[in-house]
Motif scaffolding. Structure first.
Motif, PDB file in Angstrom:
ATOM      1  N   UNK A   1       0.826  -1.215   0.000  1.00 24.97           N
ATOM      2  CA  UNK A   1       0.000   0.000   0.000  1.00 24.97           C
ATOM      3  C   UNK A   1       0.860   1.266   0.000  1.00 24.97           C
TER       4      UNK A   1
ATOM      5  N   UNK B   1       3.590   1.445  -2.983  1.00 19.97           N
ATOM      6  CA  UNK B   1       2.963   1.705  -4.286  1.00 19.97           C
ATOM      7  C   UNK B   1       2.436   3.126  -4.446  1.00 19.97           C
ATOM      8  N   UNK B   2       1.899   3.713  -3.374  1.00 17.28           N
ATOM      9  CA  UNK B   2       1.405   5.087  -3.510  1.00 17.28           C
ATOM     10  C   UNK B   2       2.555   6.028  -3.838  1.00 17.28           C
TER      11      UNK B   2
ATOM     12  N   UNK C   1       5.394   5.172  -5.109  1.00 15.95           N
ATOM     13  CA  UNK C   1       5.918   4.769  -6.413  1.00 15.95           C
ATOM     14  C   UNK C   1       5.072   5.347  -7.553  1.00 15.95           C
ATOM     15  N   UNK C   2       3.753   5.384  -7.358  1.00 18.19           N
ATOM     16  CA  UNK C   2       2.862   5.933  -8.388  1.00 18.19           C
ATOM     17  C   UNK C   2       3.195   7.391  -8.679  1.00 18.19           C
TER      18      UNK C   2
ATOM     19  N   UNK D   1     -14.207   5.273  -8.158  1.00 17.65           N
ATOM     20  CA  UNK D   1     -13.170   4.297  -8.508  1.00 17.65           C
ATOM     21  C   UNK D   1     -13.722   3.097  -9.271  1.00 17.65           C
TER      22      UNK D   1
ATOM     23  N   UNK E   1     -10.845   5.128 -14.058  1.00 18.75           N
ATOM     24  CA  UNK E   1     -10.156   3.858 -13.836  1.00 18.75           C
ATOM     25  C   UNK E   1      -9.952   3.083 -15.133  1.00 18.75           C
TER      26      UNK E   1
ATOM     27  N   UNK F   1      -7.196   4.827 -17.034  1.00 21.29           N
ATOM     28  CA  UNK F   1      -5.902   4.522 -16.421  1.00 21.29           C
ATOM     29  C   UNK F   1      -5.438   3.136 -16.845  1.00 21.29           C
TER      30      UNK F   1
ATOM     31  N   UNK G   1      -0.054   6.355 -17.121  1.00 22.63           N
ATOM     32  CA  UNK G   1      -1.018   5.604 -16.321  1.00 22.63           C
ATOM     33  C   UNK G   1      -0.877   5.942 -14.845  1.00 22.63           C
ATOM     34  N   UNK G   2       0.373   6.030 -14.383  1.00 24.48           N
ATOM     35  CA  UNK G   2       0.619   6.373 -12.979  1.00 24.48           C
ATOM     36  C   UNK G   2       0.145   7.785 -12.662  1.00 24.48           C
TER      37      UNK G   2
ATOM     38  N   UNK H   1      -3.497   7.490 -12.191  1.00 27.57           N
ATOM     39  CA  UNK H   1      -3.754   6.828 -10.909  1.00 27.57           C
ATOM     40  C   UNK H   1      -3.531   7.791  -9.747  1.00 27.57           C
ATOM     41  N   UNK H   2      -2.449   8.559  -9.819  1.00 24.12           N
ATOM     42  CA  UNK H   2      -2.159   9.512  -8.744  1.00 24.12           C
ATOM     43  C   UNK H   2      -3.228  10.591  -8.677  1.00 24.12           C
TER      44      UNK H   2
ATOM     45  N   UNK I   1      -6.148   9.189  -7.028  1.00 21.44           N
ATOM     46  CA  UNK I   1      -5.882   9.108  -5.592  1.00 21.44           C
ATOM     47  C   UNK I   1      -6.178  10.452  -4.926  1.00 21.44           C
TER      48      UNK I   1
ATOM     49  N   UNK J   1     -10.065  11.225  -5.110  1.00 24.67           N
ATOM     50  CA  UNK J   1     -10.891  10.401  -4.224  1.00 24.67           C
ATOM     51  C   UNK J   1     -10.631  10.735  -2.756  1.00 24.67           C
ATOM     52  N   UNK J   2      -9.360  10.934  -2.414  1.00 25.89           N
ATOM     53  CA  UNK J   2      -9.048  11.274  -1.032  1.00 25.89           C
ATOM     54  C   UNK J   2      -9.692  12.605  -0.653  1.00 25.89           C
TER      55      UNK J   2
ATOM     56  N   UNK K   1      -7.960   4.225  -2.773  1.00 21.76           N
ATOM     57  CA  UNK K   1      -8.432   3.534  -3.979  1.00 21.76           C
ATOM     58  C   UNK K   1      -7.361   2.560  -4.466  1.00 21.76           C
TER      59      UNK K   1
ATOM     60  N   UNK L   1      -6.686   1.363  -7.145  1.00 21.57           N
ATOM     61  CA  UNK L   1      -6.088   1.582  -8.465  1.00 21.57           C
ATOM     62  C   UNK L   1      -4.747   2.266  -8.410  1.00 21.57           C
TER      63      UNK L   1
ATOM     64  N   UNK M   1      -0.351  -0.295 -10.729  1.00 18.81           N
ATOM     65  CA  UNK M   1       0.837  -0.299 -11.590  1.00 18.81           C
ATOM     66  C   UNK M   1       2.091  -0.695 -10.795  1.00 18.81           C
ATOM     67  N   UNK M   2       2.344  -0.063  -9.644  1.00 21.04           N
ATOM     68  CA  UNK M   2       3.524  -0.482  -8.872  1.00 21.04           C
ATOM     69  C   UNK M   2       3.472  -1.955  -8.458  1.00 21.04           C
TER      70      UNK M   2
END
Lengths: 296, 275
Positions: free
Chosen positions: A30, A33-34, A36-37, A232, A253, A256, A269-270, A273-274, A277, A280-281, B116, B118, B122-123
């Motif tokens: 979690x 990846x956030x 990293x995105x 989402x 989505x 993406x 794509x990232x 996605x970001x 994020x 939505x947040x 989310x 999504x 990717x990562x």
């Protein structure tokens, strides 16, 4: 004292051991990846070649000017609005009627739950064929009712496709919100109903004056759930239309996914996605405080 | 009063209409699944099959249906067991131990419920490739477990906080270790919450699509939702066979639902009803 210190140490080791698996998994799948995105959103990269090209905020600039992205975002907003105004009234109505009917209506409940047992993918595939202009159930029913002229290319026509898909999603989620409201209604003491009846209240008055006001916290929660869910949403739209025809059903989505895994633009794509994020947040926090304030 | 009776009649009619809307798609699926391709093309789509056949079912069952089913069972059951172990251990600490970071860590994890998925897709795809798990069932287990943890930890922690502390204190005086308190006292008392969390994650993961789509590619490695997807891509024109596949894929959930209606419904709602 010595013994106390030793047992304190033992306890801290215990705490560490018990928390480690959860923290490691959350860290890897979690938190990393956030980060990293956001990091990848600064690169141009196909996901395969060892070379990532640093482009700074270029992807973000492109995103702001990307009409398809904004179209998808607008579809998400439309989707939030439609799903709330369609799902909530029907779910509330069904819940109220089931609640009034009592045990006699229990059989209906089980029949209403059925859509909840099916995966979004299965529902998507099923409705692809229900909407089929030639062999589909819908055109079959319409021709049976001599309403053939209403038959459309439900998923193929860009003007209609979005609403066709939203209708299916509402069909899928109404039982969920219905149960949600049934649970809320069961907290209203039945004596209230008896008392209102003695006072000569009609069923309509009882609904508007007692049930609806007492349901309002649940309605707010349900609307937040629907809002976040709609922002989402992916599965069913991807299965039924892949965002088409000509982006008519595109959501953030699906857009993406297509960029990252069909066009192999991992960087862009990232970025999407970001952006999702952040959107939505923000929406979640705003919705949370908006409902908090009113209650206080 | 006849008017009250009249009103009840309208309730009943409305609910009956909704029954049609909610369930006719399933009848269409079932009826089409026992028609031949010819009958579907010739007759009216909504008609009851004249010569029911189980041919479509044998086509599906002789294909890769059982692979998908097996993969789903493996991926979901391993994930659920791991979710229960990992989240109950963490929840026990958050519910019972006093230490400086307790509240901060707990709040951070709970905030994870709003993330989310999504943004992680990717990562996680890149990571899965790097650690050579791509296109294995095990590729799914990591994300499945991790992404289920915030909600599961939340539900379990809130539940464990309500368990009276006296039992543990008595056991502590008897020299019971932390692990034995967790294993012999907390876990058995948390059974209802563990079942809810298990069902919630089980039903959710059983239908999970996007990670399975991205992290697996070959039919032998895919789960049931992806099986449906692959099957309809390959047999797009054979609508009766697709309907047979859909009917079969619904069966496990339907059986589970019939066996434990109330528990299943409660489990499915666990994510929504946060007190």
């Amino acid at each position: 004292m010595q013994k106390d210190k030793a047992s304190k140490l033992m306890q801290n080791i215990g705490i560490l051991l018990f928390l480690t698996p959860a923290l490691v998994l959350i860290g890897i799948y979690i938190i990393w990846p956030i980060a990293m995105s956001f990091n990848l959103s600064m690169f141009e990269w196909d996901g395969i070649s060892p070379q990532k090209i640093y482009v700074g905020f270029n992807n973000w600039k492109n995103l702001l000017q990307d009409t398809i992205f904004w179209h998808a975002f607008f579809n998400n907003v439309k989707f939030i609005f439609l799903s709330i105004i369609i799902e909530m009234p029907i779910a509330i109505l069904l819940a109220v009627l089931l609640d009034r009917g009592g045990k006699k209506f229990d059989a209906f409940k089980s029949l209403f739950y059925l859509p909840m047992l099916m995966s979004s993918v299965a529902i998507g595939v099923l409705f692809k064929y229900i909407y089929d202009p030639q062999f589909g159930l819908l055109s079959g029913i319409l021709s049976f009712l001599h309403l053939d002229f209403l038959t459309q290319d439900w998923l193929g026509d860009p003007k209609i496709a979005f609403y066709s898909v939203v209708a299916v999603i509402c069909w899928q989620y109404i039982p969920f919100y219905m149960i949600f409201f049934i649970a809320a209604l069961s907290n209203i003491p039945h004596e209230l109903y008896e008392a209102a009846k003695i006072d000569g209240a009609t069923q309509g008055q009882y609904f508007w004056r007692i049930e609806l006001p007492l349901l309002s916290p649940s309605i707010k929660t349900a609307c937040i759930l629907s809002l976040i869910g709609s922002l989402k949403y992916f599965d069913l739209i991807y299965v039924m239309t892949e965002g088409g025809p000509s982006n008519a059903t595109e959501l953030m989505a699906t857009y993406m996914y297509k960029n990252a895994f069909a066009s192999f633009k991992m960087g862009y794509g990232s970025t999407i996605a970001s952006a999702m994020f952040m959107i939505i947040t923000t929406a979640g926090i705003l919705a949370y405080f908006a409902t908090k304030k009113k209650e206080a | 009063m006849s008017s009250a009776k009249e009103i009840k009649k309208w309730y009943f009619i409305f609910l009956a209409v909704w029954t049609l809307i909610a369930d006719i798609p399933f009848l269409f699926m079932l009826f089409t699944s026992i028609k031949t391709q010819t009958e579907l093309l010739m007759g009216n789509t909504w008609q009851v099959p004249k010569n029911p056949t189980i041919g479509n079912y044998s086509t599906v069952l002789h294909g890769s249906f059982f692979y998908y089913l097996k993969n789903s069972v493996i991926a979901v059951s391993i994930s659920v067991v791991l979710i229960l172990i990992v989240s109950s251990m963490a929840a026990y600490i958050f519910a019972r131990m006093k230490f400086a970071l307790n509240n901060i860590l707990y709040s951070l994890i709970i905030a994870g419920m709003a993330i989310p998925i999504h943004v992680t897709l990717i990562p996680i795809y890149i990571l899965t490739n790097k650690i050579k798990l791509y296109d294995t069932i095990f590729a799914l287990i990591g994300p499945y477990v991790a992404l289920s943890l915030p909600m599961s930890i939340f539900i379990l922690t809130e539940f464990m906080r309500e368990i009276p502390i006296e039992l543990e204190e008595a056991a502590k005086i008897d020299g019971c270790s932390m692990f034995r308190l967790y294993y012999n006292i907390i876990l058995p008392l948390s059974r209802p919450a563990l079942i809810t969390v298990g069902i919630y994650n089980g039903t959710y993961l059983w239908n999970e699509f996007v990670f399975a789509l991205v992290l697996t590619s070959s039919p032998e490695k895919r789960t049931l939702p992806l099986g449906i997807w692959d099957f309809q891509a390959r047999y797009g024109s054979d609508i009766p066979a697709i309907m047979a596949f859909l009917t079969l894929s619904l069966l496990p959930m339907l059986i589970a639902y019939i066996l434990g209606q109330d528990k299943i419904i409660k489990g499915m709602m666990a994510g929504a009803v946060k007190g």
